[in-house]
Each structure stands twice: as structure tokens, then as C-alpha cells.
Enzyme design. Structure first.
Site, PDB file in Angstrom:
ATOM      1  N   LYS A  35       0.829  -1.228   0.000  1.00 61.36           N
ATOM      2  CA  LYS A  35       0.000   0.000   0.000  1.00 61.36           C
ATOM      3  C   LYS A  35       0.854   1.266   0.000  1.00 61.36           C
ATOM      4  O   LYS A  35       0.755   2.105   0.897  1.00 61.36           O
ATOM      5  CB  LYS A  35      -0.957  -0.007   1.200  1.00 61.36           C
ATOM      6  CG  LYS A  35      -1.935  -1.166   1.193  1.00 61.36           C
ATOM      7  CD  LYS A  35      -2.984  -1.008   2.283  1.00 61.36           C
ATOM      8  CE  LYS A  35      -3.984  -2.127   2.290  1.00 61.36           C
ATOM      9  NZ  LYS A  35      -3.437  -3.436   2.689  1.00 61.36           N
ATOM     10  N   ASP A  91       3.303   7.912  -1.065  1.00 59.01           N
ATOM     11  CA  ASP A  91       4.404   8.828  -0.738  1.00 59.01           C
ATOM     12  C   ASP A  91       4.561   9.781  -1.922  1.00 59.01           C
ATOM     13  O   ASP A  91       3.738   9.771  -2.845  1.00 59.01           O
ATOM     14  CB  ASP A  91       5.685   7.999  -0.480  1.00 59.01           C
ATOM     15  CG  ASP A  91       6.641   8.707   0.489  1.00 59.01           C
ATOM     16  OD1 ASP A  91       6.832   9.936   0.343  1.00 59.01           O
ATOM     17  OD2 ASP A  91       7.194   8.033   1.373  1.00 59.01           O
TER      18      ASP A  91
HETATM   19  O1  C5P Z   1      -7.939 -11.572   7.440  1.00 59.57           O
HETATM   20  P1  C5P Z   1      -8.633 -10.780   6.370  1.00 59.57           P
HETATM   21  O2  C5P Z   1      -9.421 -11.637   5.401  1.00 59.57           O
HETATM   22  O3  C5P Z   1      -9.441  -9.638   6.922  1.00 59.57           O
HETATM   23  O4  C5P Z   1      -7.426 -10.167   5.530  1.00 59.57           O
HETATM   24  C1  C5P Z   1      -7.635  -9.244   4.518  1.00 59.57           C
HETATM   25  C2  C5P Z   1      -6.306  -8.831   3.954  1.00 59.57           C
HETATM   26  O5  C5P Z   1      -6.545  -7.901   2.924  1.00 59.57           O
HETATM   27  C3  C5P Z   1      -5.381  -8.160   4.959  1.00 59.57           C
HETATM   28  O6  C5P Z   1      -4.083  -8.644   4.728  1.00 59.57           O
HETATM   29  C4  C5P Z   1      -5.440  -6.690   4.623  1.00 59.57           C
HETATM   30  O7  C5P Z   1      -4.198  -6.055   4.792  1.00 59.57           O
HETATM   31  C5  C5P Z   1      -5.810  -6.706   3.151  1.00 59.57           C
HETATM   32  N1  C5P Z   1      -6.550  -5.538   2.675  1.00 59.57           N
HETATM   33  C6  C5P Z   1      -7.736  -5.119   3.235  1.00 59.57           C
HETATM   34  N2  C5P Z   1      -8.367  -3.982   2.760  1.00 59.57           N
HETATM   35  C7  C5P Z   1      -7.856  -3.308   1.737  1.00 59.57           C
HETATM   36  C8  C5P Z   1      -6.672  -3.750   1.136  1.00 59.57           C
HETATM   37  C9  C5P Z   1      -6.052  -4.891   1.630  1.00 59.57           C
HETATM   38  O8  C5P Z   1      -8.239  -5.741   4.158  1.00 59.57           O
HETATM   39  N3  C5P Z   1      -8.497  -2.266   1.242  1.00 59.57           N
END
Ligand code: C5P
Length: 248
Positions: A60, A63
Site C-alpha cells: 500500500k 508517498d
Molecule cells: O484476514 P482478512 O481476510 O481480513 O485479511 C484481509 C487482507 O486484505 C489483509 O491482509 C489486509 O491487509 C488486506 N486488505 C484489506 N483492505 C484493503 C486492502 C487490503 O483488508 N483495502
């Protein structure tokens, strides 16, 4: 065709190895995020690649343009397929990253799926979640970003706003070209939502023909991760038989 990306949100290389071993043959696309990459860097990425799998590096980036462009250039050296950046980093940042060649696919975060309308309102009093997602998606696509990361709830309105057509054959939206949709915040109906707020079920994601679902804890924290992954894939297949591909 909905593909599953499993988020390797674990502390150690040992745990990463264990998950890769357990999910071998069922899952071939993995997400390495801030935790594992901060702790183990390239080693964590190489481990996934070594077993012939694909990597989405979810760092993500947000910057100044030059810094993000330099970081994206480094991710190309890691051989990852896709990398994420925050669309809120602005037009110049997005363009600087998108203009690089060669580079991994760039997937842009709109509004985190852990944020509610109230959270967004506290930052931007006039913004609604859907309009913010729409504006950020438009900005990203106009600057060459390849995929949009949002909640599954926002995919249909976003497709309409962006004038993306549905495939008439399958009766679901599955585009052979155009931007990819990547949705975290995926929760089977009987699962805890944890810190996620804007969630949908895997079945709904399959029905919507979302390109990639990103799913972590419902699989990685399950007593039997393989069984959990297989159950989710089975439920998705039942919901939209022609719209599932394991993760290859
Ligand atoms: O455990 P869970 O299913 O909630 O994990 C979702 C993953 O997706 C995490 O690693 C999180 O960093 C990532 N993520 C998110 N929302 C976003 C982008 C990425 O939850 N908008």
C-alpha cells in the site's frame, strides 16, 4: 472468473512455510503484506515463488511520486505479479508508478474495507464511501492503474459508473479486458468479521464475477486451513459454477 488470493498475515517464515505446505495444490496465489514483508522481506516472497506460486505484494505505497516510483521499481526485481498503492496518493504519484516499464501490475486501494462511512466522514466531511471509491477509481484508471481494490459492495455501482459491460454469456460481470476488481473484506456467513467493516460473502463475490478475492483469517486462522479454503471454493462454485478458478 473469480480467483482466490490467500493473505499470508503471519509472523514467521516457519508459519508461512506451514501454510504454503498445507494449501499446496489448492491455492497458488498469495498476498504478502506489511507484517511478513517488514519482518522477512525478499525471503518471504522467494518462498512463495519457489513453490511455483504467484505473489501480490500488498505494501500500500503512498508517498511522493519519486519515492513510490523507486519502490515500485524495486518490487519488479522481486518478481511479484502485483503491488498495491493508495489511490489517495494523487495523480502524479500514480502516473509516476504507472509509467515504469517493466513493472508489476498496480492495484489501487480506494477506501479500506475496515473503514465505515463514519470513519470516512471524520476525514472528509463531504465524502460518502461510494462517491469516494468512484472518484479514486476514476483517478487511478485515468493514470494507468491496472486494478481497483474496494469492497465487494462497491463493485456493481462502480462498474455502472465506469460504464463497464457485463458478460452476456454467463450473466455475470466478467471482463476479459479492462480493470480488474480486487476485494478484501471477504467473510463466509458464519465467520467473525474481525476488524473488517464493509464485507461480503465469498458466494456473493463469485456471483458478482469479481476477479480476485483476498482472504486471510477465515483460512489462515481456521483449525484446518486447507479444509476452510476448500469449503469456501466449493461454496463459491455452487453459487456461480462457471465463475470460479481455484487461484491459478
Ligand atoms: O484476514 P482478512 O481476510 O481480513 O485479511 C484481509 C487482507 O486484505 C489483509 O491482509 C489486509 O491487509 C488486506 N486488505 C484489506 N483492505 C484493503 C486492502 C487490503 O483488508 N483495502
Amino acid at each position: 472468473m473469480t480467483q482466490m488470493i490467500v493473505a499470508l498475515d503471519v509472523d514467521t517464515i516457519r508459519e508461512e512455510e506451514e501454510l504454503l505446505e498445507r494449501l499446496k495444490g489448492t491455492i497458488t496465489f498469495y498476498k504478502i503484506g506489511l507484517q511478513l514483508f517488514t519482518a522477512h522481506g525478499k525471503r518471504a516472497v522467494d518462498l512463495v515463488h519457489r513453490a511455483g506460486n504467484r505473489v501480490f505484494l500488498d505494501l500500500k505505497f503512498c508517498d511522493i511520486p519519486q519515492t513510490v516510483a523507486n519502490a515500485v521499481r524495486e518490487t519488479q526485481k522481486l518478481g511479484v505479479e502485483a503491488v498495491s498503492l493508495h489511490l489517495s496518493g494523487g495523480a502524479d504519484m500514480l502516473r509516476a508508478a504507472a509509467e515504469l516499464r517493466p513493472r508489476p501490475k498496480l492495484w489501487g486501494v480506494t477506501v479500506l474495507t475496515s473503514m465505515t462511512a463514519a470513519d470516512l466522514h471524520a476525514l472528509h466531511p463531504r465524502a460518502g464511501v461510494r462517491s469516494a471509491v468512484r472518484n479514486l477509481a476514476r483517478l487511478g484508471l485515468s493514470r494507468g492503474i491496472d486494478g481497483i481494490i474496494c469492497s465487494g459492495n462497491e463493485v456493481e455501482p462502480l462498474r455502472k459508473a465506469l460504464n463497464l459491460e457485463k458478460s452476456s454469456k454467463q450473466g455475470i460481470a466478467s471482463l476479459s479486458h479492462g480493470p480488474r476488481f480486487i476485494t478484501p473484506g471477504i467473510r463466509p456467513a458464519d465467520n467473525a468479521v474481525h476488524d473488517q467493516k464493509r464485507v461480503i460473502t465469498p458466494e456473493k463475490a463469485a456471483e458478482l464475477g469479481i476477479d480476485y478475492i483476498v482472504i486471510g483469517r477465515p483460512i489462515t486462522a481456521a483449525p484446518d486451513p486447507l479444509k476452510a479454503a476448500q469449503k469456501i471454493l466449493g461454496d463459491m462454485k455452487a453459487a456461480a459454477p462457471r465463475a470460479i478458478e481455484k487461484s491459478c
